[in-house]
Structure formats: C-alpha cells, structure tokens
Design an enzyme around this catalytic site. Structure first.
Site, mmCIF file in Angstrom:
data_model
loop_
_atom_site.group_PDB
_atom_site.id
_atom_site.type_symbol
_atom_site.label_atom_id
_atom_site.label_comp_id
_atom_site.label_asym_id
_atom_site.label_seq_id
_atom_site.Cartn_x
_atom_site.Cartn_y
_atom_site.Cartn_z
ATOM 1 N N HIS A 1 -7.364 -25.895 30.290
ATOM 2 C CA HIS A 1 -8.712 -26.129 30.810
ATOM 3 C C HIS A 1 -8.665 -26.657 32.234
ATOM 4 C CE1 HIS A 1 -9.684 -25.615 26.557
ATOM 5 N NE2 HIS A 1 -10.687 -24.963 27.098
ATOM 6 N N GLU B 1 -11.787 -16.930 18.321
ATOM 7 C CA GLU B 1 -10.615 -17.448 19.039
ATOM 8 C C GLU B 1 -9.579 -18.033 18.090
ATOM 9 O OE1 GLU B 1 -11.986 -20.306 21.916
ATOM 10 O OE2 GLU B 1 -13.405 -21.220 20.540
ATOM 11 N N ASP C 1 -7.660 -19.169 23.526
ATOM 12 C CA ASP C 1 -7.263 -19.812 22.273
ATOM 13 C C ASP C 1 -6.702 -18.803 21.287
ATOM 14 O OD1 ASP C 1 -7.599 -22.635 22.407
ATOM 15 O OD2 ASP C 1 -9.746 -22.311 22.603
ATOM 16 N N CYS D 1 -14.363 -13.140 26.835
ATOM 17 C CA CYS D 1 -14.701 -14.163 27.834
ATOM 18 C C CYS D 1 -13.530 -15.090 28.134
ATOM 19 C CB CYS D 1 -15.913 -14.969 27.387
ATOM 20 S SG CYS D 1 -15.599 -15.928 25.914
HETATM 21 C C1 PEP Z 1 -11.075 -19.095 25.171
HETATM 22 O O1 PEP Z 1 -10.479 -19.802 24.354
HETATM 23 O O2 PEP Z 1 -10.674 -17.968 25.534
HETATM 24 C C2 PEP Z 1 -12.328 -19.567 25.787
HETATM 25 C C3 PEP Z 1 -13.058 -18.782 26.539
HETATM 26 O O3 PEP Z 1 -12.657 -20.870 25.584
HETATM 27 P P1 PEP Z 1 -11.938 -22.095 26.329
HETATM 28 O O4 PEP Z 1 -11.039 -21.533 27.379
HETATM 29 O O5 PEP Z 1 -12.995 -22.977 26.880
HETATM 30 O O6 PEP Z 1 -11.170 -22.735 25.207
HETATM 31 MG MG MG Z 2 -11.461 -21.548 23.508
#
Ligand code: PEP
Ligand code: MG
Length: 605
Positions: free
Chosen positions: A209, A452, A476, A523
């Site tokens: 993140h 995910e 994830d 995404c």
């Molecule tokens: C992901 O896990 O791909 C996602 C878009 O969520 P985050 O990166 O915030 O965990």
């Molecule tokens: Mg995620």
C-alpha cells in the site's frame, strides 16, 4: 523530473564515488535532489550545516549526547547481565567503553569545527568511517565489529536527536529525497510531493500500500533495496529512478546529465499522450474497453478527468481513516464522498468500504495488541463487520451520497457468500434506518465485491447471482494465491501476476460474470500495467481501473492492438506451465506490437 534544490555544501561531490543500487520499482518517475536519511530506528538527521559561531554549543551537545549514550549502554549492560547472562552484559559494557573512548570525542569535535556541521552528522561520519575500515578487514573477526559500531552510532544519535523519532519529512524546506528503512502507508500518505520528490527504502515490495500511495501522489519510489542506509548517510545528492528501480547515490555529472535528458523525454512523451485523453480506448478491430481511475484521496479526481477516465473504479476510503486522529464521523465522510461525486460531474464512482488491516494497520488489533498473521487476520470487511461503530456510519454516509450521483458500493476482501450476505444485511438495515429518519435514499445502489481471495474466485459463479459487480483485486489475489507477502522484499521475486494459477482464477471470475451478466473490472496494479493489457483483454476483461497517470499508456496499448491477437495470446498464456513462460510470452508480444519503446519517435495511435 521532480524539482531539485541546490546540492548541500560539504564534501565535494567529486570526492565521493557514485554508487548504483538496484531495488524494486514501486512508483514511476525520476527525481534528482539532495537526500535525507531516516535511520532504521526511526531517526532522521537534521540539516548538516551550522552557523559559524555555533561550534562551541555543538561541542557541548556532543558531550551531553555521548555521556547519555554511555550511561545508557552501561545501564543496559547491567540489566542484560541479570536477565540473560554475563556474555550479553559484556557486549553492552564494551559498547559503553567504545562510546567513552576519547578518540571518538576528539574526531567528532574536529569534524564539527572543520566542516561546521551538527554533532549528529559528525558522529555519523566518524563512526561510519570506523565501521567501513573494520569491514575492510575481511575474514578477520574484527569485520564483525562494524555492526557494533553502527549500533552505538544509533544509540548516540537517538540521544542527540531527543527521544521522539521525527516524522518522515516534517520541516523539510527544500525538495529532498527521503531514504528510509521503510515507510508505512500512513507515513507515505503524509508526504508532500513538493517537498519529497522521491523516496527509497530498504524494505517493501511492489504491490504494497505504500507503493499504491506513492503512485497516487506521483512520487517516484524504489523499495526493497536491502541494507543501504549506512552507505547513504554521507550522500549529498541522489537520483531515484522509479521506472527502472534504481537509486544512484552521488551521481557523477554524466549520469546526472543522462537523467536530466531522460526526464525531459519522459515528460514530453506524457504530454503527447495527454493530448489523446479524449480518444476512445478501442482496439484496432473495434472492441471498446472502459478505463477508470483508482483514487485514494479526493483530489485525485482531477487527474482522472484530465487523463480521460470514464469514472472512478476504486476509491480506497481507508486513507480518510489512516490520516485522521480519530475515525471521521458520518457527516465528515458524507462531505468527502459528496465532494468526489460532485467533482465527477455525473460519471460513476465505486466507493470501497474500509479496507483497514494487514499492512495498512501494521498488524494491530483495535485494542492495540498485535496479530501474528495480519494479512490473514482481522482486516477489511472482517474488521468492519466486527466494528459496527465504524461500519454503520460509513454505510450511512455512502447511502446518503448515493442519491447525488452514480455511486456504487464495494466490499473488500469478501471470502465467502456468508460474509457478503452479512455485509449486505447491515447495509439493508442502515438503509431502512435512514428511510425511517426521512433521508431520501436511492432504492438500490449497485453493491459489488472485491474478488481478491482465491475462495471468492472459486465461488464466483455463486457470488455472481447475488452481487451487482466484481472488482478483481489482483494485488491481494496474487498474494493469497501464491502465499507471497506483497510487501516483503525478500520474496518479491515469487510475487507475479503472470503466474498461471492467478490467470486461471481470473478466468473463473470472467466466466461467472459473463454468465450472470455482471461487470468484472480489474482494479489491482496488474490492470494498469501495459504488459498485461493484451492478456486481460484476451481473457475477456472489458473494464480496467488504475492509478490515473497510467491511463494514457494503457489507452495507447489498447488502441494499437487487435482483439483477436489478444485472444490468441491469452489462450497461449493459459497453456503455459510457469510464470516465467507467461511473462516471456507477454514481453515478446508487446515488443512485436510496439517495436518503439514508450517515448520513441512514433506518435501514439
Ligand atoms: C487489490 O488487492 O488488488 C486491491 C485493488 O486492493 P488493495 O491494493 O487496496 O488491497
Ligand atoms: Mg486488496
């Protein structure tokens, strides 16, 4: 290239050899600027120079710092002797003697006077010199003593800097690259791109993140460099190449010039691409793809619009919580959501409920105790379902905002249908409550889930009967499918979106979404990486959501390919046995379709 300030005065650059370090590129772009080192213990050195008349005061500070560090090491030695045995006591009492050594005090005093620098820098430079000399005694047991020297360095510095480790970039006045052991997503979110044109860390992985926040703020960054801070402590100027994953300490003049030219070419290329923002994302044989932006902060809507996003495909709301002293109230959240919906001028937005936990909370439970496996613990929707005092106000704010535009609600980390139903039930209850209070509520805003967790992908055909849309969170999904921590640099090589296991799960989600006539958007980071665009289209994906600055490049790729080629490529990829084989296939196809590298002479289609 990010702005750079004049190089600090001090040791002339020419006297310091250039060092090139290779890490993991986590946020694109190039910056050249002076650096500040944030110590592994959370300490950050202040500016180096002092005023001409301040030498005596600095000597006094030095003496006080040395004395306090010496006493502390002695005390810890005595304690360790009682708890752990005499051999541990000996190590720490030896540290106490090293700190008290008159040579250290004399050398540091001399440096303060000769170079007119602060005591912290003098101590760091003197001890770093000792450690480097010890390391050169390769094979000798003395080489191992370098670690002791660095340990006492940290101890003395923490006394000189005071008890409180400083924040990452508080009080930086000129643009300065931050070099740190690690930055949490929260620390990264607090960075001001005007003051921190780039950062580089010893720890961290590609899809962390912290990486996502850096990309959102458009701060070039490199992570996973391994231990390098000790070598960087005296560095004056650095280049962070967030495209190639390189950090160059004390670059020589030709290297600086090379990077200035690269940065200028890069920015010209982005300007060309930006002019194509209103062209449709459509393949050469007429397949239309919808491109959306991912945002973490309301202010990013502007970048989405500038780059021609059809809407916001993912609003990660946890950053509203991470940067606040206390959780934002329903009204505060409503104001943010309403602002974003308004700024989008009728375009749709998918707002995700709180996805706290794992690397976004450093493994702490709400009561402050630590979890052994935070990525598998009380995170995301699990946390929201447990903490109704946080979940319900957020749902109320979202439902109220949903009357203002095309708002879609997204639940993160859904693992089972039971969990989705539980979240949906809370949403329905909250909607009922709002209606009873007389709030106008949209009848049924679309509600979707992040896919995910492998379990959700495997059960996608059942989930698709009850949810309105899927968002495939590849960051994830890869982590949980391959059992590889997305933030851990030591296993970063095992983390791959090309792995056939990941592709098979995506296929399951696409098939389920088709069968039930719902949308499946990718995404995660993979959705904004040109290498995977053809593959994802070929697998049947027609919606991609990504950091806004990736939109132009992905649009360019889509406009330069044929769907039938993408489908053949995807079929071939699904026949492969390893991630490497898939990656090689994709690289070869991308090179064939776009022989000119980005920024080459070709004008985008
Ligand atoms: C992901 O896990 O791909 C996602 C878009 O969520 P985050 O990166 O915030 O965990
Ligand atoms: Mg995620």
């Amino acid at each position: 290239m990010r702005p750079s300030a004049p190089v600090n005065p001090g040791t002339p650059l020419a006297a310091r050899p250039m060092q090139v370090l290779r890490g993991i590129a986590i946020s694109p772009g190039i910056a050249l600027a002076p650096v500040v080192v944030r110590d592994p213990r959370g300490l950050r050195l202040p500016p180096r120079s002092i005023a001409a008349g301040a030498v005596a005061a600095e000597w006094e500070r030095l003496d006080r710092g040395l004395e306090a560090a010496r006493d502390e090491a002695g005390r810890h030695g005595a304690e360790a002797g009682t708890r752990l045995g005499p051999q541990y006591a000996d190590i720490l009492t030896a540290h106490s003697r090293m700190i008290a050594d008159p040579t250290l005090r004399r050398d540091a005093r001399r440096l303060i006077e000769q170079e007119q620098i602060r005591a912290e820098h003098a101590v760091a430079e003197v001890l770093e010199g000792y450690a480097a000399r010890l390391e050169q005694l390769a094979g000798s047991h003395l080489a191992a003593r370098a670690a002791d020297v660095r340990d006492i360095q940290g101890r003395i510095l923490s006394h000189l800097l005071g008890e409180r480790p400083e924040m990452v970039a508080e009080d930086l006045t000129a643009p300065t690259i931050v070099l740190a052991h690690d930055l949490t997503p929260r620390e990264a979110a607090g960075l001001d791109p005007q003051r921190v044109p780039a950062f580089a860390t010893e720890a961290g992985g590609r899809a962390s993140h912290t990486a996502i926040v850096a990309a959102a703020l458009e701060i070039p960054a490199v992570a996973g460099l391994g231990p390098f801070l000790d070598r960087a402590r005296q560095c004056r100027l650095a280049i962070v190449d967030g495209d190639q994953g390189l950090v160059i300490l004390d670059p020589d003049e030709p290297t600086q010039e090379h990077y200035r030219r690269t940065a200028a070419r890069r920015s010209a290329w982005f300007q060309v691409l930006a002019r194509q923002a209103d062209r449709p994302a459509e393949t050469l044989d007429g397949c239309r793809v919808e491109l959306w932006g991912n945002i973490e902060f309301g202010g990013e809507v502007e970048a989405c619009l500038q780059h021609g996003a059809a809407g916001v495909g993912l609003f990660r709301t946890e950053f509203l919580f991470l940067n606040a002293e206390s959780p934002p109230s329903e009204d505060e959240q409503f104001a943010v959501y309403a602002g974003v919906v308004h700024a989008l001028g009728g375009r749709p937005i998918t707002i995700r409920t709180l996805d706290l936990g794992s690397d976004k909370l450093a493994g702490m439970r709400p009561d402050g105790s630590a979890e052994a496996n935070p990525a598998l613990g009380l995170r995301s929707l699990r946390l929201s379902l447990r903490e109704s005092g946080i979940f319900r106000p957020q749902l109320r704010a979202l439902l109220r905002a949903s009357t203002l535009g095309e708002v879609r609600i997204l639940f993160p980390l859904v693992s089972t249908l039971t969990e989705f139903r539980a979240a949906r039930a809370v949403l329905d209850e909250v909607a009922e409550e709002l209606r009873a209070e007389g709030h106008p509520i949209r009848k049924r805003p679309p509600v979707g889930i992040m896919v995910e967790v492998p379990a959700a992908a495997l059960m996608a055909d059942h989930l698709a009967k009850e949810v309105d849309f899927f968002c495939i969170g590849t960051n994830d999904l890869i982590q949980y499918t391959l059992a590889v921590d997305r933030t851990n640099e030591t296993v970063a090589e095992l983390y791959s979106a090309s792995d056939p296991a990941v592709l098979r799960l995506i296929v399951l989600v696409v098939e389920a979404s088709r069968k039930h006539g719902i949308e499946a958007t990718v995404c995660g980071t993979m959705g904004g990486e040109p290498l995977y665009t053809m593959l994802l289209l070929g697998l049947g994906i027609r919606h991609l959501s990504m950091p806004p600055h990736q939109l132009p490049e992905i649009r360019r790729v889509i406009r330069g390919i044929r769907l039938e080629t993408a489908q053949a490529l995807a079929a071939e990829a699904l026949r492969q046995e390893t991630a490497r084989a898939v990656a090689e296939l994709l690289e070869a196809e991308l090179r064939r379709a776009f022989p000119e590298p980005p920024g080459g002479s070709a004008d985008p289609a």
